[in-house]
Design a protein around this motif. Structure first.
Motif, mmCIF file in Angstrom:
data_model
loop_
_atom_site.group_PDB
_atom_site.id
_atom_site.type_symbol
_atom_site.label_atom_id
_atom_site.label_comp_id
_atom_site.label_asym_id
_atom_site.label_seq_id
_atom_site.Cartn_x
_atom_site.Cartn_y
_atom_site.Cartn_z
ATOM 1 N N GLN A 183 0.822 -1.204 0.000
ATOM 2 C CA GLN A 183 0.000 0.000 0.000
ATOM 3 C C GLN A 183 0.861 1.260 0.000
ATOM 4 O O GLN A 183 0.592 2.219 -0.740
ATOM 5 N N LEU A 184 1.903 1.272 0.813
ATOM 6 C CA LEU A 184 2.816 2.414 0.813
ATOM 7 C C LEU A 184 3.517 2.547 -0.537
ATOM 8 O O LEU A 184 3.715 3.659 -1.041
ATOM 9 N N ALA A 185 3.910 1.423 -1.124
ATOM 10 C CA ALA A 185 4.566 1.459 -2.421
ATOM 11 C C ALA A 185 3.639 2.005 -3.497
ATOM 12 O O ALA A 185 4.074 2.731 -4.400
ATOM 13 N N THR A 186 2.351 1.691 -3.401
ATOM 14 C CA THR A 186 1.396 2.196 -4.381
ATOM 15 C C THR A 186 1.239 3.700 -4.271
ATOM 16 O O THR A 186 1.161 4.407 -5.282
ATOM 17 N N VAL A 187 1.186 4.204 -3.044
ATOM 18 C CA VAL A 187 1.090 5.657 -2.853
ATOM 19 C C VAL A 187 2.309 6.352 -3.451
ATOM 20 O O VAL A 187 2.197 7.359 -4.162
ATOM 21 N N LEU A 188 3.491 5.803 -3.203
ATOM 22 C CA LEU A 188 4.713 6.372 -3.771
ATOM 23 C C LEU A 188 4.693 6.289 -5.293
ATOM 24 O O LEU A 188 5.138 7.215 -5.984
ATOM 25 N N LEU A 189 4.166 5.196 -5.828
ATOM 26 C CA LEU A 189 4.110 5.024 -7.277
ATOM 27 C C LEU A 189 3.212 6.070 -7.926
ATOM 28 O O LEU A 189 3.518 6.578 -9.015
ATOM 29 N N VAL A 190 2.106 6.405 -7.285
ATOM 30 C CA VAL A 190 1.219 7.441 -7.819
ATOM 31 C C VAL A 190 1.940 8.785 -7.876
ATOM 32 O O VAL A 190 1.830 9.524 -8.869
ATOM 33 N N VAL A 191 2.690 9.103 -6.840
ATOM 34 C CA VAL A 191 3.450 10.361 -6.829
ATOM 35 C C VAL A 191 4.485 10.374 -7.951
ATOM 36 O O VAL A 191 4.645 11.373 -8.669
ATOM 37 N N VAL A 192 5.177 9.263 -8.118
ATOM 38 C CA VAL A 192 6.193 9.184 -9.169
ATOM 39 C C VAL A 192 5.548 9.278 -10.550
ATOM 40 O O VAL A 192 6.097 9.905 -11.461
ATOM 41 N N ALA A 193 4.376 8.653 -10.729
ATOM 42 C CA ALA A 193 3.678 8.738 -12.018
ATOM 43 C C ALA A 193 3.327 10.186 -12.350
ATOM 44 O O ALA A 193 3.425 10.616 -13.509
ATOM 45 N N LEU A 194 2.950 10.956 -11.344
ATOM 46 C CA LEU A 194 2.677 12.376 -11.561
ATOM 47 C C LEU A 194 3.941 13.109 -11.992
ATOM 48 O O LEU A 194 3.907 13.955 -12.907
ATOM 49 N N LEU A 195 5.054 12.798 -11.367
ATOM 50 C CA LEU A 195 6.326 13.420 -11.760
ATOM 51 C C LEU A 195 6.710 13.030 -13.181
ATOM 52 O O LEU A 195 7.260 13.841 -13.931
ATOM 53 N N VAL A 196 6.459 11.777 -13.562
ATOM 54 C CA VAL A 196 6.744 11.339 -14.932
ATOM 55 C C VAL A 196 5.937 12.151 -15.930
ATOM 56 O O VAL A 196 6.446 12.585 -16.966
ATOM 57 N N TRP A 197 4.651 12.356 -15.616
ATOM 58 C CA TRP A 197 3.805 13.149 -16.510
ATOM 59 C C TRP A 197 4.325 14.574 -16.624
ATOM 60 O O TRP A 197 4.387 15.144 -17.725
#
Length: 543
Positions: free
Chosen positions: A242-256
């Motif tokens: 769950q923590l990894a998913t939250v971090l992944l969402v943040v990183v996906a925003l940075l990628v965009w």
């Protein structure tokens, strides 16, 4: 190229791309399998640790983003728009901190600046003071400074590229129209460099959020350290996912944001004007030249020169005093493990990128384009997220077939570790190979077909020799990235098999900083190779 072989190749490559996306996709299972206990755990995280992780990560990201923007853009503007003593050397030297991992900077400066370190001991001897002369550097502010020193070259490199093309010519045109220096920088240089600055800051923030070495060593409560604590300390794979998913969402925003900024950057510099005789950098004299030289020298000194000298001091002092506790045979074993894993991952990543890029060039179907997008996201995914994404299916396989070794094949083996490296770094190799293909004219393919060459012959006899520098460069970049990688290696490494990065972290964690100097120095020297190659390419392009 016949339809059947092309279809089979596309299917095989599509399957490989899906396998590389598996660790990220598997994180979704933590949310699809929510039961009462999992919901209670999620509520507990939101009420306890999650606010602390979010607050620390946000503070760290904001401070590092501002720092790398100021240092990277400021130094890029100085060496591109102005001329002062040492500018030619500094414009290349400013890239050197790219070879210095942030966690190595943390070990070096902690040893030097701590209360028992050589600097405070010398000052106490000179002044007669007692006790600690300043607070411990292992805090959030210290981490921000180290990340800025290690990551500002991302902003520097992109901003310098944006300004070196049309920047000087447009600034010269503004000068001829009567605009002063302040107005030229504010209304011409800054808008031109803004997309490059945004792209560089996004890359730096991805690295910051993905870091584990600095956060764990400094005791910071970030998402990455929380993921490892949830998995390794508490053995809770659902909480870690769950923590990894939250971090992944943040990183996906940075990628965009990074892709959006890069698109604007390519548009802004799509027709570079070059630097003509009337668009030379403004020559500085006196105090202005001295200030520019000092401001550009400081990041290089603090981010590379001084840490390397301090590492060498630690190694030499240990040997001269005969107290070096690191056995050479173990060091050679760790070095061989690092070289073996890095070499294997580099070879496989370069081959996969070459075949995938070749297939897209021959038949650019939409599944392959989607596959490239999937692979390209891997570099933005933190190593901690990839590790948890591999451990989840491994645990499921072990529960499904407890008497088999399917689950352990993905963990605690070289196979699982190289798999994680391919997920993380195949994007680096693919970008390099695609850049090489972009320089090959499509007329080469048409000429080959007219001469009767099939796809295999075209690949080996036409594309292969021309793409050799790009493929070698791709393999080298992946090799160096794997040598420096810490989070995924720390979790997935085989038993009784450590790499230089893991050994350096473990020794520093045990306060054996002098012994951590040698593996840290080895990592820096390996990382210096692509930086020197990049500096050489930039110098050729400028000349």
């Amino acid at each position: 190229m016949s339809t059947v072989p092309a279809t089979r190749l596309n299917h095989a490559l599509g399957l490989l791309c899906l396998l590389l996306a598996l660790p990220v996709l598997s994180l979704a299972s933590a949310w699809f399998s929510l039961d009462a206990d999992a919901l209670d755990l999620l509520r507990h995280q939101f009420s306890t640790v999650l606010p602390a992780y979010a607050s620390s990560s946000l503070q760290l990201a904001v401070a590092v983003g501002l720092g790398v923007a100021l240092v990277g853009a400021g130094t890029a503007a100085a060496v591109t728009l102005f001329d002062f003593p040492g500018r030619r050397a500094l414009e290349l030297a400013l890239l050197l901190p790219l070879a210095m991992p942030a966690y190595v900077l943390a070990y070096v400066y902690t040893d030097t600046l701590q209360s028992s370190g050589p600097l405070q001991a010398w000052l106490r001897m000179r002044t007669g003071a007692t006790g600690a002369l300043w607070p411990d550097v292992r805090n959030l502010a210290g981490a921000v400074v180290l990340f800025v020193l290690a990551l500002y070259p991302y902003v520097y490199l992109l901003t310098r590229t944006a300004l070196a093309g049309r920047g000087s010519a447009l600034l010269e045109a503004a000068r001829l129209l009567g605009a002063g220096m302040t107005r030229r920088v504010r209304e011409v240089a800054l808008p031109l460099a803004r997309p490059a600055i945004a792209a560089g800051v996004s890359l730096a923030l991805m690295e910051t959020l993905a870091d584990y070495g600095v956060g764990a060593y400094f005791g910071l409560q970030t998402f990455t350290t929380g993921i490892y604590k949830a998995w390794l300390s508490f053995g809770d794979r659902i909480a870690a996912a769950q923590l990894a998913t939250v971090l992944l969402v943040v990183v996906a925003l940075l990628v965009w944001l990074e892709h959006h900024a890069q698109a604007r950057l390519r548009f802004a510099s799509s027709r570079p004007a070059g630097r003509g005789a009337d668009a030379q950098p403004l020559r500085l004299k006196g105090p202005a030249a001295l200030t520019a030289m000092l401001l550009c020298s400081l990041p290089v000194l603090l981010g590379f020169v001084l840490p390397v000298l301090l590492l060498l001091r630690l190694v030499l002092e240990e040997h001269l005093h005969g107290e070096f506790g690191l056995p050479w045979d173990r060091f050679l074993t760790w070095s061989w493990a690092s070289l073996r894993l890095a070499g294997g991952a580099a070879l496989l990543a370069a081959l996969f990128a070459l075949v995938l890029a070749f297939a897209v060039r021959l038949r650019p179907s939409w599944p392959l384009r989607v596959g490239i997008r999937v692979v390209s996201l891997g570099y933005a995914v933190p190593g901690a997220v990839i590790a948890i994404g591999l451990l989840l299916p491994a645990g499921w396989l072990q529960q499904r077939w407890p008497d088999s070794n399917w689950g352990t094949l993905l963990t605690s083996t070289s196979f699982g570790l190289i798999y994680a490296y391919l997920v993380r770094f195949s994007a680096v190799a693919l970008q390099s190979v695609q850049a090489g293909y972009a320089r090959l004219s499509p007329s080469l393919d048409e000429s080959s077909r007219m001469l009767g060459a099939g796809p295999a012959r075209m690949f080996w006899q036409v594309h292969g020799p021309l793409l050799l520098p790009s493929v070698l460069g791709a393999a080298l970049l992946v090799f160096v990235d794997v040598m420096k990688e810490l989070p995924a290696t720390l979790v997935l490494r085989p038993f009784n098999s450590d790499t230089l990065a893991v050994v350096a972290y473990q020794l520093a964690r045990d306060e054996r900083l002098a012994e951590a100097a040698l593996p840290s120095l080895a990592i820096v020297l390996v990382g210096l190779i692509p930086v020197l190659m990049l500096a050489r390419a930039i110098r050729r392009a400028a000349d």
